[in-house]
Design a protein around this motif. Structure first.
Motif, PDB file in Angstrom:
ATOM      1  N   GLY A 176      -1.077  -3.539 -11.242  1.00  0.00           N
ATOM      2  CA  GLY A 176      -2.039  -2.453 -11.171  1.00  0.00           C
ATOM      3  C   GLY A 176      -2.109  -1.836  -9.805  1.00  0.00           C
ATOM      4  N   GLY A 177      -3.178  -1.124  -9.554  1.00  0.00           N
ATOM      5  CA  GLY A 177      -3.328  -0.474  -8.273  1.00  0.00           C
ATOM      6  C   GLY A 177      -4.461   0.533  -8.301  1.00  0.00           C
ATOM      7  N   ARG A 178      -4.523   1.272  -7.224  1.00  0.00           N
ATOM      8  CA  ARG A 178      -5.608   2.259  -7.074  1.00  0.00           C
ATOM      9  C   ARG A 178      -5.132   3.629  -7.541  1.00  0.00           C
ATOM     10  NH1 ARG A 178     -10.495   3.431  -4.807  1.00  0.00           N
ATOM     11  NH2 ARG A 178     -11.001   1.219  -4.591  1.00  0.00           N
ATOM     12  N   TYR A 179      -6.019   4.335  -8.202  1.00  0.00           N
ATOM     13  CA  TYR A 179      -5.636   5.632  -8.780  1.00  0.00           C
ATOM     14  C   TYR A 179      -6.708   6.683  -8.531  1.00  0.00           C
ATOM     15  CZ  TYR A 179      -8.366   3.406 -12.533  1.00  0.00           C
ATOM     16  OH  TYR A 179      -9.328   2.751 -13.248  1.00  0.00           O
ATOM     17  N   TYR A 202      -0.788   9.961  -9.216  1.00  0.00           N
ATOM     18  CA  TYR A 202      -2.191   9.669  -8.957  1.00  0.00           C
ATOM     19  C   TYR A 202      -2.405   8.318  -8.278  1.00  0.00           C
ATOM     20  CZ  TYR A 202      -1.924   7.249 -13.513  1.00  0.00           C
ATOM     21  OH  TYR A 202      -1.567   6.460 -14.555  1.00  0.00           O
ATOM     22  N   TYR A 203      -1.356   7.544  -8.126  1.00  0.00           N
ATOM     23  CA  TYR A 203      -1.523   6.258  -7.448  1.00  0.00           C
ATOM     24  C   TYR A 203      -1.611   6.441  -5.944  1.00  0.00           C
ATOM     25  CZ  TYR A 203      -0.713   3.398 -11.558  1.00  0.00           C
ATOM     26  OH  TYR A 203      -0.840   2.791 -12.756  1.00  0.00           O
ATOM     27  N   CYS A 204      -2.416   5.595  -5.312  1.00  0.00           N
ATOM     28  CA  CYS A 204      -2.522   5.635  -3.862  1.00  0.00           C
ATOM     29  C   CYS A 204      -2.965   4.262  -3.368  1.00  0.00           C
ATOM     30  CB  CYS A 204      -3.529   6.696  -3.413  1.00  0.00           C
ATOM     31  SG  CYS A 204      -5.175   6.406  -4.063  1.00  0.00           S
ATOM     32  N   ARG A 241       1.627   9.195   1.711  1.00  0.00           N
ATOM     33  CA  ARG A 241       2.668   8.994   0.700  1.00  0.00           C
ATOM     34  C   ARG A 241       3.597  10.189   0.626  1.00  0.00           C
ATOM     35  NH1 ARG A 241      -0.142   8.671  -3.537  1.00  0.00           N
ATOM     36  NH2 ARG A 241       0.667  10.553  -4.507  1.00  0.00           N
ATOM     37  N   MET A 242       3.026  11.394   0.735  1.00  0.00           N
ATOM     38  CA  MET A 242       3.857  12.589   0.670  1.00  0.00           C
ATOM     39  C   MET A 242       4.832  12.648   1.843  1.00  0.00           C
ATOM     40  SD  MET A 242       3.469  13.934  -2.052  1.00  0.00           S
ATOM     41  CE  MET A 242       2.454  14.408  -3.406  1.00  0.00           C
ATOM     42  N   ASN A 243       4.340  12.290   3.013  1.00  0.00           N
ATOM     43  CA  ASN A 243       5.222  12.290   4.180  1.00  0.00           C
ATOM     44  C   ASN A 243       6.342  11.265   4.013  1.00  0.00           C
ATOM     45  OD1 ASN A 243       3.756  14.278   5.448  1.00  0.00           O
ATOM     46  ND2 ASN A 243       2.496  12.825   6.630  1.00  0.00           N
ATOM     47  N   TYR A 244       5.950  10.119   3.520  1.00  0.00           N
ATOM     48  CA  TYR A 244       6.949   9.060   3.337  1.00  0.00           C
ATOM     49  C   TYR A 244       7.982   9.471   2.302  1.00  0.00           C
ATOM     50  CZ  TYR A 244       9.080   4.612   2.157  1.00  0.00           C
ATOM     51  OH  TYR A 244       9.992   3.621   1.927  1.00  0.00           O
ATOM     52  N   ARG A 245       7.489  10.016   1.242  1.00  0.00           N
ATOM     53  CA  ARG A 245       8.378  10.447   0.168  1.00  0.00           C
ATOM     54  C   ARG A 245       9.406  11.466   0.693  1.00  0.00           C
ATOM     55  NH1 ARG A 245       7.462  11.814  -5.883  1.00  0.00           N
ATOM     56  NH2 ARG A 245       8.924  13.534  -6.110  1.00  0.00           N
ATOM     57  N   SER A 251       0.854  -1.180   0.000  1.00  0.00           N
ATOM     58  CA  SER A 251       0.000   0.000   0.000  1.00  0.00           C
ATOM     59  C   SER A 251       0.887   1.226   0.000  1.00  0.00           C
ATOM     60  CB  SER A 251      -0.903   0.031   1.231  1.00  0.00           C
ATOM     61  OG  SER A 251      -1.569   1.284   1.281  1.00  0.00           O
ATOM     62  N   LEU A 252       0.523   2.171  -0.835  1.00  0.00           N
ATOM     63  CA  LEU A 252       1.261   3.430  -0.872  1.00  0.00           C
ATOM     64  C   LEU A 252       0.658   4.431   0.100  1.00  0.00           C
ATOM     65  CD1 LEU A 252       1.336   3.669  -4.759  1.00  0.00           C
ATOM     66  CD2 LEU A 252       3.112   2.738  -3.282  1.00  0.00           C
ATOM     67  N   GLY A 253      -0.439   4.033   0.737  1.00  0.00           N
ATOM     68  CA  GLY A 253      -1.122   4.954   1.640  1.00  0.00           C
ATOM     69  C   GLY A 253      -1.886   6.008   0.859  1.00  0.00           C
TER      70      GLY A 253
END
Length: 417
Positions: A284-287, A262-264, A173-177, A166-168
């Motif tokens: 794939g994944g969620r967008y 756009y992925y999350c 994701r922004m915090n992790y990045r 999961s990218l959250g």
RNA sequence: GCGGGUGUAGCUCAGUUGGUUAGAGCGCCAGAUUGUGAUUCUGGAAGUCGCCGGUUCAAUCCCGGUCACUCGCCCCA
């Protein structure tokens, strides 16, 4: 012999490969429709902007892999490098926000200007699944269930493992990045050359580096799971529980990332070790951010794409949908041609697969029938015509018997064509 | 886009330390077998040795370039 070659990275699909493709597609369609997905076919090219806007100006796909050209009207158009952008565009163009959830499947050629290798062509074929308009984790689970069913029915599930992450949500994701950039920036001197570029362009991809030296750094890098906020945690555990409920095995791979903004949340890949460097068979994944990014209403989505050529390499011969075994009509003597044609025609109208050679004596025609793997050869000579019968030879057994023309269709059907 | 390998018949591959007609197996075609296939036997066609250029008396072989394929990197299905 001077060769006329197809354009680099493109291939003709014929013979057994064509059968492989057809088998894969028919199973795919059957599985997708069982999940009440509907087929959507979008054009194989779009305005270049459609892909640029969604994939981002710096992504590899946009900067070096798109087949882009100006048409005669001066429009910049691009052969699709993937399906999701076109489908999202179609969602907006057709005002489908009124009819969510939209459950789609699609299939067709895809184009990327890359250096060809095994499992990687410039024109290749993808199968695609999308659920647009569903924010719930059930959609993620369902989309993965489709994938798993497909792989099972293709008989390749045992060669493939599902890697899940999961990218959250956006915040996580922004915090992790940011944390990753900070960490790797402190160790610039130890990073590989490729990873230094990634640090600028797409820092999360460093986690996927194949460089030995990078691995040591990656081991000690911050983990994405430490950065999930509550919504991200809840969403991910719903997905995992859903998969467990359906008996779908997965491995958490927290270094599995997606570069595009756009992925999350859910990101996944089904990979195999049997295809060399191109091990990803379906991904794939969620967008959730995509449709909005294209200028549509804020709409969540989740989906995947799968490479048919890679699938075709993996499936075994026994699963390939064989061509129906045919019946060969063999006229004996020139005077029998017209009647033989008529019989062939009648059998075809009855739904039987029939071939009749265009020339040759009986021996030649029998050889051809054998080469075509015909189940029966039906000999029709003047003698038979007079008596309204046909000499039906079973090419598997070598036996033959006379059958009345009136009973021919029934006889062939009873003997399982 | 970057680095390595390969390129001989339709397919899989031998071969030539540079020398006159380049081979095999499979496949294909024909005949033995003009009302009966897969087996067997006999015969045959098929190659500008990827392409262009260089070195040489002579290149399929050596050198350079190029195209294609292939392995890996980047990235991805």
């Amino acid at each position: 012999m001077a060769r006329l070659q197809p354009v680099r990275g493109t291939h003709d699909i014929l013979g057994e490969m064509s059968l492989r493709f057809r088998t894969i597609f028919e199973i795919f369609r059957s599985v997708a429709e069982r999940y009440s997905h509907e087929q959507i076919d979008t054009p194989i090219f779009e305005f270049t902007e459609t892909f640029k806007k969604t994939l981002g100006d710096t992504s590899d796909v946009v900067t070096k892999e798109m087949y882009t050209f100006e048409d005669r009207g001066g429009e910049q158009v691009t052969l699709r490098p993937e399906f999701t952008a076109g489908i999202a565009r179609a969602f907006i163009s057709n005002c489908l926000q009124q009819s969510t959830p939209c459950k789609f499947y699609s299939f067709g050629p895809t184009f990327r200007y890359e250096r060809p290798q095994k499992g990687r062509m410039r024109q290749f074929h993808q199968m695609d699944i999308e659920i647009i308009g569903v924010a719930e984790a059930q959609a993620d689970i369902e989309v993965l269930a489709i994938a798993q069913d497909l792989l099972n029915e293709l008989g390749i599930a045992k060669h493939v493992t599902l890697e899940l992450n999961s990218l959250g949500d956006r915040e996580s994701r922004m915090n992790y990045r940011a944390a990753l950039v900070q960490y790797f920036s402190q160790h610039r001197d130890k990073l590989s050359k490729d990873s230094l570029t990634r640090l600028e362009k797409n820092p999360m991809r460093i986690l996927d580096s194949k460089d030995e030296g990078d691995h040591l750094l990656i081991e000690k890098a911050p983990r994405i799971s430490e950065y999930y906020n509550d919504t991200s945690k809840v969403f991910f555990s719903e997905v995992r529980e859903g998969l467990e409920g359906l008996g779908i095995d997965y491995h958490i791979k927290d270094r599995l990332v997606r570069g595009l903004d756009y992925y999350c949340h859910t990101a996944f890949e089904f990979t195999t070790d049997q295809l060399g460097a191109q091990g990803t068979v379906l991904a794939g994944g969620r967008y959730d951010g995509l449709v909005e990014m294209m200028g549509g209403p804020r709409t969540p989505g989740v989906g995947w794409a799968s490479g048919m050529e890679r699938m075709a390499e993996l499936i075994t011969y026994d699963i390939i949908k064989k061509q129906v075994r045919l019946v060969a009509i063999v006229p004996v003597g020139d005077k029998s041609h017209t009647t033989a044609m008529k019989i062939a025609h009648d059998l075809r109208k009855a739904g039987i697969v029939v071939d009749m050679a265009y020339k040759g004596n009986v021996g030649k025609r029998m050889k051809r029938a054998n080469k075509q793997n015909a189940r029966f050869a039906i000999l029709i000579g003047e003698d038979e015509i007079v008596r309204s019968v046909a000499m039906v030879k079973n090419l598997d057994k070598g036996s033959q018997e006379e059958i009345s023309l009136l009973k021919l269709v029934d006889y062939l059907k009873e003997n399982k064509l």
